[in-house]
Design a protein around this motif. Structure first.
Motif, PDB file in Angstrom:
ATOM      1  N   LEU A   1       0.814  -1.215   0.000  1.00 24.03           N
ATOM      2  CA  LEU A   1       0.000   0.000   0.000  1.00 24.03           C
ATOM      3  C   LEU A   1       0.849   1.267   0.000  1.00 24.03           C
ATOM      4  N   PHE A   2       2.148   1.133   0.212  1.00 23.17           N
ATOM      5  CA  PHE A   2       3.025   2.283   0.421  1.00 23.17           C
ATOM      6  C   PHE A   2       4.222   2.266  -0.523  1.00 23.17           C
ATOM      7  N   ASP A   3       4.767   3.441  -0.753  1.00 26.49           N
ATOM      8  CA  ASP A   3       6.009   3.534  -1.515  1.00 26.49           C
ATOM      9  C   ASP A   3       7.183   3.050  -0.670  1.00 26.49           C
ATOM     10  N   PHE A   4       7.123   3.341   0.612  1.00 33.23           N
ATOM     11  CA  PHE A   4       8.135   2.897   1.574  1.00 33.23           C
ATOM     12  C   PHE A   4       7.416   2.363   2.802  1.00 33.23           C
ATOM     13  N   TYR A   5       7.890   1.240   3.320  1.00 32.75           N
ATOM     14  CA  TYR A   5       7.329   0.629   4.516  1.00 32.75           C
ATOM     15  C   TYR A   5       8.490   0.489   5.484  1.00 32.75           C
ATOM     16  N   LEU A   6       8.542   1.389   6.452  1.00 36.57           N
ATOM     17  CA  LEU A   6       9.752   1.555   7.248  1.00 36.57           C
ATOM     18  C   LEU A   6       9.549   1.264   8.727  1.00 36.57           C
ATOM     19  N   ASN A   7      10.572   0.711   9.329  1.00 39.27           N
ATOM     20  CA  ASN A   7      10.657   0.602  10.777  1.00 39.27           C
ATOM     21  C   ASN A   7      11.485   1.799  11.226  1.00 39.27           C
ATOM     22  N   THR A   8      10.820   2.826  11.722  1.00 43.80           N
ATOM     23  CA  THR A   8      11.511   4.060  12.102  1.00 43.80           C
ATOM     24  C   THR A   8      12.057   4.003  13.528  1.00 43.80           C
ATOM     25  N   CYS A   9      11.766   2.934  14.248  1.00 41.13           N
ATOM     26  CA  CYS A   9      12.270   2.749  15.621  1.00 41.13           C
ATOM     27  C   CYS A   9      12.849   1.343  15.752  1.00 41.13           C
ATOM     28  N   PRO A  10      13.898   1.044  14.991  1.00 47.69           N
ATOM     29  CA  PRO A  10      14.390  -0.331  14.951  1.00 47.69           C
ATOM     30  C   PRO A  10      14.937  -0.861  16.269  1.00 47.69           C
ATOM     31  N   SER A  11      15.294   0.000  17.185  1.00 45.60           N
ATOM     32  CA  SER A  11      15.872  -0.455  18.454  1.00 45.60           C
ATOM     33  C   SER A  11      14.877  -0.379  19.603  1.00 45.60           C
ATOM     34  N   GLN A  12      13.592  -0.347  19.265  1.00 49.29           N
ATOM     35  CA  GLN A  12      12.591  -0.237  20.330  1.00 49.29           C
ATOM     36  C   GLN A  12      12.664  -1.441  21.246  1.00 49.29           C
ATOM     37  N   GLY A  13      12.446  -1.204  22.500  1.00 45.07           N
ATOM     38  CA  GLY A  13      12.541  -2.276  23.484  1.00 45.07           C
ATOM     39  C   GLY A  13      11.224  -2.939  23.799  1.00 45.07           C
ATOM     40  N   SER A  14      10.124  -2.440  23.216  1.00 44.74           N
ATOM     41  CA  SER A  14       8.821  -3.030  23.483  1.00 44.74           C
ATOM     42  C   SER A  14       8.080  -3.234  22.167  1.00 44.74           C
ATOM     43  N   ARG A  15       6.998  -3.997  22.217  1.00 47.54           N
ATOM     44  CA  ARG A  15       6.208  -4.292  21.010  1.00 47.54           C
ATOM     45  C   ARG A  15       5.526  -3.035  20.489  1.00 47.54           C
ATOM     46  N   THR A  16       5.096  -2.152  21.376  1.00 53.76           N
ATOM     47  CA  THR A  16       4.376  -0.956  20.941  1.00 53.76           C
ATOM     48  C   THR A  16       5.081   0.313  21.399  1.00 53.76           C
ATOM     49  N   ILE A  17       4.868   1.361  20.642  1.00 56.12           N
ATOM     50  CA  ILE A  17       5.357   2.694  20.982  1.00 56.12           C
ATOM     51  C   ILE A  17       4.150   3.617  20.921  1.00 56.12           C
ATOM     52  N   ARG A  18       4.022   4.492  21.883  1.00 58.46           N
ATOM     53  CA  ARG A  18       2.914   5.442  21.858  1.00 58.46           C
ATOM     54  C   ARG A  18       3.011   6.305  20.609  1.00 58.46           C
ATOM     55  N   THR A  19       1.860   6.640  20.027  1.00 56.54           N
ATOM     56  CA  THR A  19       1.822   7.383  18.773  1.00 56.54           C
ATOM     57  C   THR A  19       2.579   8.696  18.877  1.00 56.54           C
ATOM     58  N   GLU A  20       2.403   9.419  19.965  1.00 59.25           N
ATOM     59  CA  GLU A  20       3.084  10.705  20.094  1.00 59.25           C
ATOM     60  C   GLU A  20       4.602  10.550  20.137  1.00 59.25           C
ATOM     61  N   GLU A  21       5.086   9.436  20.663  1.00 58.98           N
ATOM     62  CA  GLU A  21       6.505   9.158  20.646  1.00 58.98           C
ATOM     63  C   GLU A  21       6.964   8.778  19.236  1.00 58.98           C
ATOM     64  N   ALA A  22       6.175   7.939  18.566  1.00 57.59           N
ATOM     65  CA  ALA A  22       6.539   7.504  17.215  1.00 57.59           C
ATOM     66  C   ALA A  22       6.581   8.682  16.241  1.00 57.59           C
ATOM     67  N   VAL A  23       5.661   9.618  16.382  1.00 55.55           N
ATOM     68  CA  VAL A  23       5.644  10.781  15.494  1.00 55.55           C
ATOM     69  C   VAL A  23       6.923  11.594  15.672  1.00 55.55           C
ATOM     70  N   LEU A  24       7.298  11.881  16.901  1.00 52.76           N
ATOM     71  CA  LEU A  24       8.514  12.663  17.151  1.00 52.76           C
ATOM     72  C   LEU A  24       9.762  11.938  16.664  1.00 52.76           C
ATOM     73  N   ILE A  25       9.840  10.647  16.932  1.00 45.31           N
ATOM     74  CA  ILE A  25      11.007   9.866  16.503  1.00 45.31           C
ATOM     75  C   ILE A  25      11.098   9.842  14.978  1.00 45.31           C
ATOM     76  N   THR A  26       9.967   9.629  14.328  1.00 47.70           N
ATOM     77  CA  THR A  26       9.946   9.491  12.863  1.00 47.70           C
ATOM     78  C   THR A  26      10.241  10.785  12.145  1.00 47.70           C
ATOM     79  N   LEU A  27       9.671  11.876  12.647  1.00 46.47           N
ATOM     80  CA  LEU A  27       9.900  13.151  11.971  1.00 46.47           C
ATOM     81  C   LEU A  27      11.318  13.611  12.171  1.00 46.47           C
TER      82      LEU A  27
END
Length: 87
Positions: A61-87
């Motif tokens: 569905l996407f041009d790029f399908y990325l793991n923007t937090c490859p070193s995450q220590g848990s299965r989930t990341i809060r959306t507000e954290e993921a947005v800041l990390i990704t941007l």
């Protein structure tokens, strides 16, 4: 105008560290998509109208399908954290 760059984020995506700036095409309108608690794959499985795809094919569905937090220590990341990390 439609989105000319679509990026999905998932812990099952390609490691962002492996991507180079030159890999990004020129674009005017970008869409950055974050999945829910169970990820984009689960959303695709739940929606039978998405081009006949299953969750394991969510990257199509996407041009790029990325793991923007490859070193995450848990299965989930809060959306507000993921947005800041990704941007």
């Amino acid at each position: 105008e439609p989105y000319d760059l679509k990026i999905g984020t998932s812990d099952r995506g390609t490691n962002l560290d492996a991507m180079k700036h030159e890999d990004l095409p020129e674009f005017r309108h970008a869409l950055l998509f974050f999945g829910g608690l169970k990820g984009i794959e689960d959303l695709v499985d739940a929606d039978e109208g998405i081009m006949g795809l299953t969750g394991k094919d969510a990257d199509k569905l996407f041009d790029f399908y990325l793991n923007t937090c490859p070193s995450q220590g848990s299965r989930t990341i809060r959306t507000e954290e993921a947005v800041l990390i990704t941007l």
